[in-house]
Design a protein around this motif. Sequence first.
Motif, PDB file in Angstrom:
ATOM      1  N   LEU A   1      11.969  93.734 -63.905  1.00  0.00           N
ATOM      2  CA  LEU A   1      12.780  94.776 -64.543  1.00  0.00           C
ATOM      3  C   LEU A   1      13.190  94.385 -65.957  1.00  0.00           C
ATOM      4  CD1 LEU A   1      14.962  95.885 -61.509  1.00  0.00           C
ATOM      5  CD2 LEU A   1      13.018  97.104 -62.528  1.00  0.00           C
ATOM      6  N   GLU A   2      13.472  93.117 -66.176  1.00  0.00           N
ATOM      7  CA  GLU A   2      13.829  92.653 -67.522  1.00  0.00           C
ATOM      8  C   GLU A   2      12.645  92.804 -68.477  1.00  0.00           C
ATOM      9  OE1 GLU A   2      16.213  91.867 -70.375  1.00  0.00           O
ATOM     10  OE2 GLU A   2      17.012  91.721 -68.343  1.00  0.00           O
ATOM     11  N   GLU A   3      11.457  92.421 -68.027  1.00  0.00           N
ATOM     12  CA  GLU A   3      10.249  92.579 -68.859  1.00  0.00           C
ATOM     13  C   GLU A   3       9.987  94.052 -69.151  1.00  0.00           C
ATOM     14  OE1 GLU A   3       6.978  90.620 -66.932  1.00  0.00           O
ATOM     15  OE2 GLU A   3       7.882  88.634 -67.172  1.00  0.00           O
ATOM     16  N   PHE A   4      10.180  94.902 -68.143  1.00  0.00           N
ATOM     17  CA  PHE A   4       9.972  96.334 -68.339  1.00  0.00           C
ATOM     18  C   PHE A   4      10.994  96.904 -69.317  1.00  0.00           C
ATOM     19  CE2 PHE A   4      10.387 100.810 -66.622  1.00  0.00           C
ATOM     20  CZ  PHE A   4       9.289 101.280 -67.306  1.00  0.00           C
ATOM     21  N   SER A   5      12.230  96.490 -69.182  1.00  0.00           N
ATOM     22  CA  SER A   5      13.277  96.942 -70.100  1.00  0.00           C
ATOM     23  C   SER A   5      12.959  96.541 -71.539  1.00  0.00           C
ATOM     24  CB  SER A   5      14.631  96.362 -69.670  1.00  0.00           C
ATOM     25  OG  SER A   5      15.629  96.721 -70.580  1.00  0.00           O
ATOM     26  N   GLU A   6      12.542  95.311 -71.728  1.00  0.00           N
ATOM     27  CA  GLU A   6      12.169  94.837 -73.072  1.00  0.00           C
ATOM     28  C   GLU A   6      10.986  95.626 -73.616  1.00  0.00           C
ATOM     29  OE1 GLU A   6      11.570  90.619 -72.699  1.00  0.00           O
ATOM     30  OE2 GLU A   6      13.686  90.261 -72.221  1.00  0.00           O
ATOM     31  N   PHE A   7      10.022  95.917 -72.746  1.00  0.00           N
ATOM     32  CA  PHE A   7       8.860  96.709 -73.144  1.00  0.00           C
ATOM     33  C   PHE A   7       9.295  98.104 -73.593  1.00  0.00           C
ATOM     34  CE2 PHE A   7       5.254  99.495 -71.590  1.00  0.00           C
ATOM     35  CZ  PHE A   7       4.443  99.277 -72.685  1.00  0.00           C
ATOM     36  N   CYS A   8      10.188  98.738 -72.829  1.00  0.00           N
ATOM     37  CA  CYS A   8      10.693 100.068 -73.193  1.00  0.00           C
ATOM     38  C   CYS A   8      11.406 100.026 -74.541  1.00  0.00           C
ATOM     39  CB  CYS A   8      11.630 100.605 -72.114  1.00  0.00           C
ATOM     40  SG  CYS A   8      10.806 101.048 -70.572  1.00  0.00           S
ATOM     41  N   GLN A   9      12.187  98.995 -74.769  1.00  0.00           N
ATOM     42  CA  GLN A   9      12.898  98.857 -76.042  1.00  0.00           C
ATOM     43  C   GLN A   9      11.917  98.675 -77.198  1.00  0.00           C
ATOM     44  OE1 GLN A   9      15.819  95.726 -75.574  1.00  0.00           O
ATOM     45  NE2 GLN A   9      16.648  96.703 -73.743  1.00  0.00           N
ATOM     46  N   THR A  10      10.873  97.903 -76.979  1.00  0.00           N
ATOM     47  CA  THR A  10       9.857  97.692 -78.012  1.00  0.00           C
ATOM     48  C   THR A  10       9.152  99.005 -78.343  1.00  0.00           C
ATOM     49  OG1 THR A  10       9.521  95.407 -77.347  1.00  0.00           O
ATOM     50  CG2 THR A  10       7.727  96.448 -78.584  1.00  0.00           C
ATOM     51  N   VAL A  11       8.777  99.752 -77.315  1.00  0.00           N
ATOM     52  CA  VAL A  11       8.113 101.050 -77.525  1.00  0.00           C
ATOM     53  C   VAL A  11       9.035 101.978 -78.304  1.00  0.00           C
ATOM     54  CG1 VAL A  11       7.255 103.127 -76.370  1.00  0.00           C
ATOM     55  CG2 VAL A  11       6.564 100.855 -75.553  1.00  0.00           C
ATOM     56  N   ARG A  12      10.319 102.024 -77.932  1.00  0.00           N
ATOM     57  CA  ARG A  12      11.279 102.892 -78.625  1.00  0.00           C
ATOM     58  C   ARG A  12      11.431 102.472 -80.075  1.00  0.00           C
ATOM     59  NH1 ARG A  12      15.039 103.350 -74.875  1.00  0.00           N
ATOM     60  NH2 ARG A  12      15.977 101.352 -75.368  1.00  0.00           N
ATOM     61  N   ALA A  13      11.515 101.157 -80.324  1.00  0.00           N
ATOM     62  CA  ALA A  13      11.660 100.663 -81.706  1.00  0.00           C
ATOM     63  C   ALA A  13      10.404 100.987 -82.534  1.00  0.00           C
ATOM     64  CB  ALA A  13      11.913  99.163 -81.704  1.00  0.00           C
ATOM     65  N   ASP A  14       9.232 100.814 -81.940  1.00  0.00           N
ATOM     66  CA  ASP A  14       7.990 101.136 -82.643  1.00  0.00           C
ATOM     67  C   ASP A  14       7.916 102.621 -82.971  1.00  0.00           C
ATOM     68  OD1 ASP A  14       7.239  98.491 -82.504  1.00  0.00           O
ATOM     69  OD2 ASP A  14       5.772  98.777 -80.900  1.00  0.00           O
ATOM     70  N   ALA A  15       8.361 103.468 -82.046  1.00  0.00           N
ATOM     71  CA  ALA A  15       8.322 104.924 -82.264  1.00  0.00           C
ATOM     72  C   ALA A  15       9.277 105.369 -83.364  1.00  0.00           C
ATOM     73  CB  ALA A  15       8.646 105.656 -80.967  1.00  0.00           C
ATOM     74  N   SER A  16      10.369 104.634 -83.510  1.00  0.00           N
ATOM     75  CA  SER A  16      11.340 105.011 -84.546  1.00  0.00           C
ATOM     76  C   SER A  16      11.071 104.307 -85.877  1.00  0.00           C
ATOM     77  CB  SER A  16      12.763 104.711 -84.067  1.00  0.00           C
ATOM     78  OG  SER A  16      12.940 103.312 -83.929  1.00  0.00           O
ATOM     79  N   GLY A  17      10.004 103.493 -85.903  1.00  0.00           N
ATOM     80  CA  GLY A  17       9.639 102.794 -87.133  1.00  0.00           C
ATOM     81  C   GLY A  17      10.410 101.527 -87.372  1.00  0.00           C
ATOM     82  N   LEU A  18      11.136 101.059 -86.344  1.00  0.00           N
ATOM     83  CA  LEU A  18      11.920  99.837 -86.505  1.00  0.00           C
ATOM     84  C   LEU A  18      11.196  98.602 -86.004  1.00  0.00           C
ATOM     85  CD1 LEU A  18      15.336 101.246 -85.226  1.00  0.00           C
ATOM     86  CD2 LEU A  18      14.598 100.965 -87.590  1.00  0.00           C
ATOM     87  N   GLY A  19      10.048  98.786 -85.352  1.00  0.00           N
ATOM     88  CA  GLY A  19       9.393  97.659 -84.701  1.00  0.00           C
ATOM     89  C   GLY A  19       8.273  97.100 -85.414  1.00  0.00           C
TER      90      GLY A  19
END
Length: 159
Positions: free
Chosen positions: A141-159
Amino acid sequence: MAAPRFDIRVFHEIGALPVFSPDREGENTPRTVRDFMKAVEANDGLIVSSPEYVRTLPGGLKNAIDWLVSAELIVYKPVVLAHASHRGDDMLATLRDVMSTVTSNFNSEIFLRFPLMKKSPDEIRQIVGTPENRCRVDRFLEEFSEFCQTVRADASGLG
């Protein structure tokens, strides 16, 4: 099993979804499908878990995926898999192919599997509840949460 920092929601109505048809999209979309789409849209990502049927995906899961693809709700959604059997590798291979086709954010490396087939609820609680397995769930779940955060950051141009 999820730690309080994770908000896990299970959609139990996959079997109630009508068979996908382009004629039933838009204003003709059935209420059960709209509820399903809202549930998917409201979450940061999807953990897909499925039994196998005749060495492949059950029709209900494929139907649910078809509805999500049609509405483009899964196209950018982070998706990982979990599996509760020692069998089903053919279905998992098919599901990995389907998910890597329908979303650009399928992560096949984040995967959780327990051999729970034909176990009673008490046996499942006992197996999954061991300290080692609780750590596996938490790490997944921690790895999945981090993955979701990375995807969200990439989508908003922050990643």
